[in-house]
Design an enzyme around this catalytic site. Structure first.
Site, mmCIF file in Angstrom:
data_model
loop_
_atom_site.group_PDB
_atom_site.id
_atom_site.type_symbol
_atom_site.label_atom_id
_atom_site.label_comp_id
_atom_site.label_asym_id
_atom_site.label_seq_id
_atom_site.Cartn_x
_atom_site.Cartn_y
_atom_site.Cartn_z
ATOM 1 C CG ASP A 53 0.217 1.531 -13.955
ATOM 2 O OD1 ASP A 53 -0.191 2.235 -14.889
ATOM 3 O OD2 ASP A 53 1.000 1.951 -13.064
ATOM 4 C CE1 TYR A 58 5.660 4.119 -10.143
ATOM 5 C CE2 TYR A 58 4.535 2.220 -11.078
ATOM 6 C CZ TYR A 58 4.522 3.542 -10.683
ATOM 7 O OH TYR A 58 3.368 4.270 -10.817
ATOM 8 C CE LYS A 83 2.287 5.123 -14.464
ATOM 9 N NZ LYS A 83 2.594 3.742 -13.997
ATOM 10 C CG HIS A 113 5.762 8.646 -13.736
ATOM 11 N ND1 HIS A 113 6.565 7.635 -13.272
ATOM 12 C CD2 HIS A 113 4.661 8.616 -12.939
ATOM 13 C CE1 HIS A 113 5.975 7.026 -12.247
ATOM 14 N NE2 HIS A 113 4.837 7.604 -12.036
ATOM 15 N N GLY A 193 -6.003 5.208 -1.357
ATOM 16 C CA GLY A 193 -5.180 6.125 -0.563
ATOM 17 C C GLY A 193 -3.981 5.435 0.037
ATOM 18 N NE ARG A 238 -5.128 -6.962 3.134
ATOM 19 C CZ ARG A 238 -4.200 -6.579 4.006
ATOM 20 N NH1 ARG A 238 -3.120 -5.952 3.555
ATOM 21 N NH2 ARG A 238 -4.358 -6.793 5.293
#
Length: 277
Positions: A53, A58, A83, A113, A193, A238
């Site tokens: 995504d 960005y 987007k 967006h 978050g 991660r």
């Protein structure tokens, strides 16, 4: 199969237009263009992610495309979202520019967006982008229930997805329900978050009981509410950890505890403030 229904393997959801959206993706918001983004995307693809995504805003579409080419994973196996930047005027021209940066002929999902200029301003151009084959599916992001309703009332092609800030702390139950009643798939961005929720005491306690990490618990919570997730990380370990969410289930009690973290009062709004005004 109805919009929002999971595929048989539980790894994708059905969109209203017949396309399938993987339930796990890598988000690259705030990931700098260049080697950091290329590595993150390449690692994700190596580790089995099949959804990336990105967005014009960005500034890293070119790196996403470079990583896709270097990965060796066939284009038709990777779902790519980008987007439309609402500060621009023409979604068709912007889609064409995004495709050049990505180095692909078509994206799988193209989103407005945010609803700058009103929820309907960009939608005719989004429909044209789909008609011209620039995007398989079209949708919106950061649209609350009221905005979404206006698009649905006017659209020739209804949005397939509403990508929203959604997590245990931002449990926008009203918006989730509004999406589903309209056969629009809600998709969760910032499910962790941006890392802030990982140290929440209730989350860490549930993670300890489950023998999982806080990130895995928060992502699994989203999946059990039926939302695809796009966690962001630039660390290989991660990225790998975030993918390990399909081999356990949170109990009803754990889900209820996490539900209770909500700070939005179950809102049907997408955002607490509109940064573009």
């Amino acid at each position: 199969m109805n919009a929002g229904a999971l595929t048989g393997d539980g790894r994708a959801v059905q969109l209203r237009d017949g396309n399938q959206l993987p339930v796990l993706g890598l988000g690259v918001w705030q990931v700098p263009d260049g080697p950091v983004c290329v590595n993150a995307v390449r690692w994700a693809l190596e580790l089995g992610y099949r959804h990336i995504d990105t967005a014009k805003a960005y500034g890293n579409e070119a790196s996403v495309g470079k990583a896709l080419r270097e990965s060796g994973v066939p284009r038709n196996e990777v779902f790519i979202t980008t987007k439309f930047y609402p500060g621009r005027q023409d979604p068709v021209a912007e889609a064409e520019a995004s495709l050049r940066r990505l180095g692909v002929d078509q994206v799988d999902l193209y989103l407005v967006h945010w609803p700058q200029g009103g929820p309907l301003r960009a939608w005719p151009g989004m429909e044209q982008a789909r008609v011209r084959g620039l995007a398989k599916s079209i949708g919106v992001s950061n649209f609350g229930a009221d905005d979404l309703g206006k698009v649905l009332a006017a659209a020739s092609v209804p949005p397939a997805v509403d990508q929203i800030e959604f997590s245990a702390v931002h449990y926008r139950r009203g918006l989730m329900d509004a999406c589903r009643s309209a056969e629009v798939v809600p998709e969760a961005y910032s499910p962790l978050g941006t890392g802030r929720h990982l140290s929440n005491k209730r989350v860490t306690a549930i993670a300890a009981r489950a023998g999982r990490t806080p990130a895995q618990v928060l992502l699994r919570w989203c999946l059990q509410h039926g939302l695809p997730v796009i966690p962001k990380s630039t660390h290989r370990e991660r990225i790998e950890e975030n993918a390990q969410i399909f081999d356990f289930t949170l109990s009803e009690e754990d889900m209820a505890e996490l539900d209770a973290l909500d700070q939005t009062h179950g809102t049907d709004r997408a955002l607490e403030r509109h940064w573009w005004r």
